[in-house]
Structure formats: structure tokens, C-alpha cells
Design a protein around this motif. Sequence first.
Motif, PDB file in Angstrom:
ATOM      1  N   GLU A  24       0.789  -1.294  -0.082  1.00 38.37           N
ATOM      2  CA  GLU A  24       0.010   0.031  -0.074  1.00 38.37           C
ATOM      3  C   GLU A  24       0.824   1.277   0.204  1.00 38.37           C
ATOM      4  OE1 GLU A  24      -2.810  -0.160   3.205  1.00 38.37           O
ATOM      5  OE2 GLU A  24      -3.463  -2.005   2.427  1.00 38.37           O
ATOM      6  N   PHE A  25       0.415   2.197  -0.746  1.00 42.76           N
ATOM      7  CA  PHE A  25       1.113   3.561  -0.809  1.00 42.76           C
ATOM      8  C   PHE A  25      -0.066   4.611  -1.171  1.00 42.76           C
ATOM      9  CE2 PHE A  25       3.966   6.617  -3.389  1.00 42.76           C
ATOM     10  CZ  PHE A  25       4.848   6.795  -2.081  1.00 42.76           C
ATOM     11  N   LEU A  26      -0.078   5.719  -0.282  1.00 41.51           N
ATOM     12  CA  LEU A  26      -0.620   6.831  -0.722  1.00 41.51           C
ATOM     13  C   LEU A  26      -2.149   6.520  -0.797  1.00 41.51           C
ATOM     14  CD1 LEU A  26       1.484   8.679  -2.862  1.00 41.51           C
ATOM     15  CD2 LEU A  26       1.282   9.038  -0.602  1.00 41.51           C
ATOM     16  N   GLY A  27      -2.680   5.405   0.085  1.00 42.88           N
ATOM     17  CA  GLY A  27      -4.246   5.282   0.165  1.00 42.88           C
ATOM     18  C   GLY A  27      -4.564   4.127  -0.922  1.00 42.88           C
ATOM     19  N   PHE A  28      -3.519   3.628  -1.776  1.00 48.17           N
ATOM     20  CA  PHE A  28      -3.920   2.718  -2.845  1.00 48.17           C
ATOM     21  C   PHE A  28      -3.008   1.288  -2.662  1.00 48.17           C
ATOM     22  CE2 PHE A  28      -4.601   6.638  -4.907  1.00 48.17           C
ATOM     23  CZ  PHE A  28      -5.646   6.645  -5.946  1.00 48.17           C
ATOM     24  N   GLU A  29      -3.798   0.067  -3.051  1.00 56.23           N
ATOM     25  CA  GLU A  29      -3.038  -1.125  -2.987  1.00 56.23           C
ATOM     26  C   GLU A  29      -2.548  -1.315  -4.162  1.00 56.23           C
ATOM     27  OE1 GLU A  29      -4.923  -4.648  -1.023  1.00 56.23           O
ATOM     28  OE2 GLU A  29      -5.087  -4.921  -3.120  1.00 56.23           O
ATOM     29  N   PHE A  30      -1.370  -1.726  -4.528  1.00 56.17           N
ATOM     30  CA  PHE A  30      -0.772  -2.025  -5.887  1.00 56.17           C
ATOM     31  C   PHE A  30      -0.485  -3.527  -5.858  1.00 56.17           C
ATOM     32  CE2 PHE A  30       0.330   2.408  -4.941  1.00 56.17           C
ATOM     33  CZ  PHE A  30       0.500   2.881  -6.332  1.00 56.17           C
ATOM     34  N   ARG A  31      -0.726  -4.140  -6.902  1.00 61.66           N
ATOM     35  CA  ARG A  31      -0.447  -5.490  -7.088  1.00 61.66           C
ATOM     36  C   ARG A  31      -0.430  -5.824  -8.528  1.00 61.66           C
ATOM     37  NH1 ARG A  31      -6.095  -4.662  -6.775  1.00 61.66           N
ATOM     38  NH2 ARG A  31      -7.343  -6.229  -7.944  1.00 61.66           N
ATOM     39  N   ARG A  75     -12.266   1.707   4.808  1.00 59.52           N
ATOM     40  CA  ARG A  75     -12.874   1.615   5.898  1.00 59.52           C
ATOM     41  C   ARG A  75     -13.055   2.917   6.667  1.00 59.52           C
ATOM     42  NH1 ARG A  75     -10.396  -3.689   6.048  1.00 59.52           N
ATOM     43  NH2 ARG A  75      -8.569  -2.617   7.446  1.00 59.52           N
ATOM     44  N   LYS A  76     -11.680   3.756   6.829  1.00 60.34           N
ATOM     45  CA  LYS A  76     -11.581   4.870   7.523  1.00 60.34           C
ATOM     46  C   LYS A  76     -12.178   5.713   6.832  1.00 60.34           C
ATOM     47  CE  LYS A  76      -7.927   8.283   8.727  1.00 60.34           C
ATOM     48  NZ  LYS A  76      -6.657   8.657   8.623  1.00 60.34           N
ATOM     49  N   SER A  77     -12.438   5.976   5.419  1.00 58.68           N
ATOM     50  CA  SER A  77     -13.392   7.130   4.776  1.00 58.68           C
ATOM     51  C   SER A  77     -14.803   6.815   5.211  1.00 58.68           C
ATOM     52  CB  SER A  77     -13.196   6.821   3.236  1.00 58.68           C
ATOM     53  OG  SER A  77     -11.797   7.224   2.878  1.00 58.68           O
ATOM     54  N   LEU A  78     -15.286   5.359   4.983  1.00 61.64           N
ATOM     55  CA  LEU A  78     -16.635   5.344   5.399  1.00 61.64           C
ATOM     56  C   LEU A  78     -16.936   5.709   6.820  1.00 61.64           C
ATOM     57  CD1 LEU A  78     -17.208   1.921   3.657  1.00 61.64           C
ATOM     58  CD2 LEU A  78     -18.034   4.158   2.956  1.00 61.64           C
ATOM     59  N   ALA A  79     -16.082   5.227   7.751  1.00 65.65           N
ATOM     60  CA  ALA A  79     -15.931   5.622   9.306  1.00 65.65           C
ATOM     61  C   ALA A  79     -16.251   7.393   9.439  1.00 65.65           C
ATOM     62  CB  ALA A  79     -15.075   5.152  10.082  1.00 65.65           C
ATOM     63  N   PHE A 137     -17.688   2.016  -2.282  1.00 64.33           N
ATOM     64  CA  PHE A 137     -17.861   3.100  -1.544  1.00 64.33           C
ATOM     65  C   PHE A 137     -19.217   3.640  -1.721  1.00 64.33           C
ATOM     66  CE2 PHE A 137     -17.356   7.695  -0.830  1.00 64.33           C
ATOM     67  CZ  PHE A 137     -16.898   7.776   0.551  1.00 64.33           C
ATOM     68  N   TYR A 138     -19.504   3.841  -2.659  1.00 64.85           N
ATOM     69  CA  TYR A 138     -20.763   4.800  -3.145  1.00 64.85           C
ATOM     70  C   TYR A 138     -22.058   3.887  -2.500  1.00 64.85           C
ATOM     71  CZ  TYR A 138     -24.759   6.752  -5.556  1.00 64.85           C
ATOM     72  OH  TYR A 138     -26.017   7.440  -5.595  1.00 64.85           O
ATOM     73  N   ARG A 139     -21.967   2.302  -2.775  1.00 63.17           N
ATOM     74  CA  ARG A 139     -23.172   1.704  -2.144  1.00 63.17           C
ATOM     75  C   ARG A 139     -23.247   1.766  -0.576  1.00 63.17           C
ATOM     76  NH1 ARG A 139     -21.248  -2.094  -5.911  1.00 63.17           N
ATOM     77  NH2 ARG A 139     -20.288  -3.069  -4.304  1.00 63.17           N
ATOM     78  N   ASN A 140     -22.047   1.669   0.124  1.00 60.89           N
ATOM     79  CA  ASN A 140     -22.013   2.008   1.485  1.00 60.89           C
ATOM     80  C   ASN A 140     -22.544   3.356   1.865  1.00 60.89           C
ATOM     81  OD1 ASN A 140     -20.548  -0.355   3.197  1.00 60.89           O
ATOM     82  ND2 ASN A 140     -19.625  -0.450   1.165  1.00 60.89           N
ATOM     83  N   VAL A 141     -22.014   4.405   0.979  1.00 60.22           N
ATOM     84  CA  VAL A 141     -22.602   5.737   1.391  1.00 60.22           C
ATOM     85  C   VAL A 141     -24.129   5.876   1.423  1.00 60.22           C
ATOM     86  CG1 VAL A 141     -22.718   8.133   0.401  1.00 60.22           C
ATOM     87  CG2 VAL A 141     -20.527   7.073   0.930  1.00 60.22           C
ATOM     88  N   GLU A 142     -24.554   5.301   0.310  1.00 56.38           N
ATOM     89  CA  GLU A 142     -26.219   5.204   0.104  1.00 56.38           C
ATOM     90  C   GLU A 142     -26.819   4.473   1.445  1.00 56.38           C
ATOM     91  OE1 GLU A 142     -27.570   3.411  -3.328  1.00 56.38           O
ATOM     92  OE2 GLU A 142     -27.843   5.343  -4.252  1.00 56.38           O
ATOM     93  N   LEU A 143     -26.136   3.392   1.946  1.00 54.11           N
ATOM     94  CA  LEU A 143     -26.679   2.813   3.143  1.00 54.11           C
ATOM     95  C   LEU A 143     -26.610   3.646   4.378  1.00 54.11           C
ATOM     96  CD1 LEU A 143     -25.315  -0.901   2.589  1.00 54.11           C
ATOM     97  CD2 LEU A 143     -27.757  -0.065   2.213  1.00 54.11           C
TER      98      LEU A 143
END
Length: 431
Positions: A302-309, A330-334, A378-384
Motif C-alpha cells: 500500500e502507498f498513498l491510500g492505494f493497494e498495488f498488485r 474503511r476509514k473513509s466510511l467511518a 464506497f458509493y453503495r455503502n454511502v447510500e446505506l
Amino acid sequence: MRTSLQAIAQKAKKHKQYRFQNLYGMLDTIGLTDAWAKINKKAAPGVDGVTAAEFAKNLTQNIQEAVAALKGKRYKARLVRRTYIPKEPGKMRPLGIMVVADKVVQRAAAGILEAIYEQDFISSSYGYRPNVGPQQAVKDLTRELQFGKYKYIVEADIRGYFDNINHEWLIKMVEQRVDDQAFTGLIRKWLKAGILDVDGKIIDPITGTTQGGNISPILANIYLHYALDLWFEKAVKPGCEGKAYLCRFADDFVCAFQYKGDAEMFYRELGKRLAKFGLEIAQEKTRIIRFNQFEGKRTRFEFLGFEFRWGVSHNGKNIIKRRTSRKKLRKSLANFTNWCKDNRSKRLWRFFRELNSKLRGYYNYYGIIGNFKSLKQFYRNVELILYKWLNRRSQRKSFTRKEFERVLNRHQILKPRITEKAYQLKLCFEV
């Protein structure tokens, strides 16, 4: 950039060993007025309680008083008001809030240092620099990993970086390019400025630079420029058998190596190098991982909020894939949940206007090509979350599901979208 700063930048670029004099004199009315335009006017007030709006009512007089204090060598750094913001579960990040006058003077001084050091910083240093952001770091790192034949990644984390910067080392580093005792003396005043903690106690800092200070970003960058970047370029890379690459954003960095032996050598020496400058790596967050197309999904970082693979494209080619890190998601949703709880009682038009502003910022950061699935999650969780907390605006349930969807449509809530353009990705992958 004012003409005098342009001249400094040109001279710094042409003469890499030149030490600048008479910089203190540039903290004049013109310099401070330019700096005023660049500070955040919405920030909280310092210990004197004066907001930017109140400061602006007598702007000319306030700036003239600051200039007079500087010229008469009567300038004193005021106490820094400390506050704390959530960093991660169970941890808080300290921020320092200065009085407006100090913000203006610091911003002017920072502009002078930027004019000099922007000519010195290496191209793979991205944090706290004009016109260079995390998205550019992510793109450049992706390109390097895609085409650079790197097989090993060293993830590293500096423990409490901003709190442990050694003041004497920092001044020595600044003096590599600045030969002006009045100017460096001003920096010392800011480094030694007392901190008013939330419990009313005054802390006299021995090390560190204030997070939230207008000059702190450039000073922090200068420190790691000498402590890490130049060491990597002039000592580590020449000693490697294969290719080596450093990507740094502020105090977050990753290093890529072609051969395991080079990665292990860097890993062994990194702690010693940072310790020389009073810094310590967090061993629990520092590791070597094997990272190549044959490992696929088994290794990631992980780097700068992104997962690289590594993954496979629709065309069957091996490519670097990036998605929002699960931790950041998870942090953004919290954070969004807390915002909904605190703001649900606002008028709906105002609530959704602020919501769209937040969504726009999120999409602008995480809307890179290949990350649409994470944006949708993220958007689906925002709606909920919205449905739950808007239904708690009163004791009675406010919306049925159909009514809720009509409200979303009426207020035109922003849907997930990719903000990175295809041509940007093409430029990123040019070789």
C-alpha cells in the motif's frame, strides 16, 4: 511568482552550490501581501482568537506592523495552539494552529525556500511541492513498476517523523543553501515556539516541527531530501547490482529493487542512516516483499491510500493494478458516518450540497483507471449510511426506500466516476 523569487529560482538552478544572502529583507510588505493571498482563510484561529476575516479588516495595518517588527528585529513567534484530529482507531494526530500574523510570515519565508529547493529536490520526491501531488506519485510509481523489471519492494515507515526532526541538523541543512543568519534565526524561533496543549500546559519543543505550520512542509521536505533522497541517489543506487527506485511523498516512501541482495542491503542500512538524523523506522511496518508478475495477487503493498498488485488486463497482459486500500476505504466510511451523524439535521439542500463536495473530492483522489469497483463499493455503502441516518432526523422514520431514491435523484447526488483521463494513463505508460 514575484520577480525576485523567479531570479532566486533561476540562480539556484544554475548554481547548485550557491548560498543565498539577504533573504530576510524579502520579508517586506510585498512579500507578506503575496503570502496573505496564499494562506487558508477558513482555518481556526490561534491563541489570540483572531480569525483571518478579522485580520483582513485591518489588513494593511496588520501587515505593516508585522514588517516593522521584522525589520526592527522585534518579531517574536507566538504560542502555537495544539489540537488533535483522529488518525486511525485509537490514535490522534497533533496539529498546531498559529496566529494569523505568524501564518503570513511563515508562508512568505516558505515561498523563498521553495524557490531555492524546488531546483534541488529529486524528481521522485512528491510531497508538499507546488503542482506535484499524490496522484502524480501513484502514476509514476505505476509506470516504474510496470516497465522497470523490479522484483522486490521495501516498505518503510518513519515513526513520529514530524515530532523527531532534529533542529540542529535541520538548520545545517538549510544553511547548505542559505547564508543569512537573520533568516535562519527566524526559522529557529518557529522551531522553538512554545506549544499550548489542550490541557493548558505549555510545551517547549526540543525536536520536531509543527504539523499544520505554513513553513513545516518545506522544512520537512528539506530534511528528508538530505537524510534520505540524496543518500539513496548518491550512495545506495551506485552500490546496487541492478536497478533501484525511490518514490517518496512527504514521510511515506517505498523503494523498488531488481535484485533481492540490493533490497536486503538497503533494508539493513536504512535504520542506521535515519538514526544518524534522529529518526527511527517502525520495524512492525517495514518489510521486504517479493513483487513481480509471477507472484500475482499473492503479494501487494500500500502507498498513498492505494493497494498495488500485479494482475492481468482484459487483453491478457500482465499489468500493475491499483485499487483503494481496504484500510483507507474503511476509514473513509467511518469518517462519512460521523459526518452524517453530525450534519443530518441540516436543511436537505445544504446537506446534499456539502455531501456532493465530499464525494467530488473522493472521486478526484481515488478515481484512477481500474479502480471503479472500489468506487462503487464506497458509493453503495454511502447510500446505506445515508438511508440510516437521514431516517433518524426525527423520531419518526423519514423515508421509505422509494422516497429516499427520489430524494437522491432530486438533489443529484454524484455517482462514482473515473477522473483520471485515458490520455493521462497513456502518458504514464510511455517509455
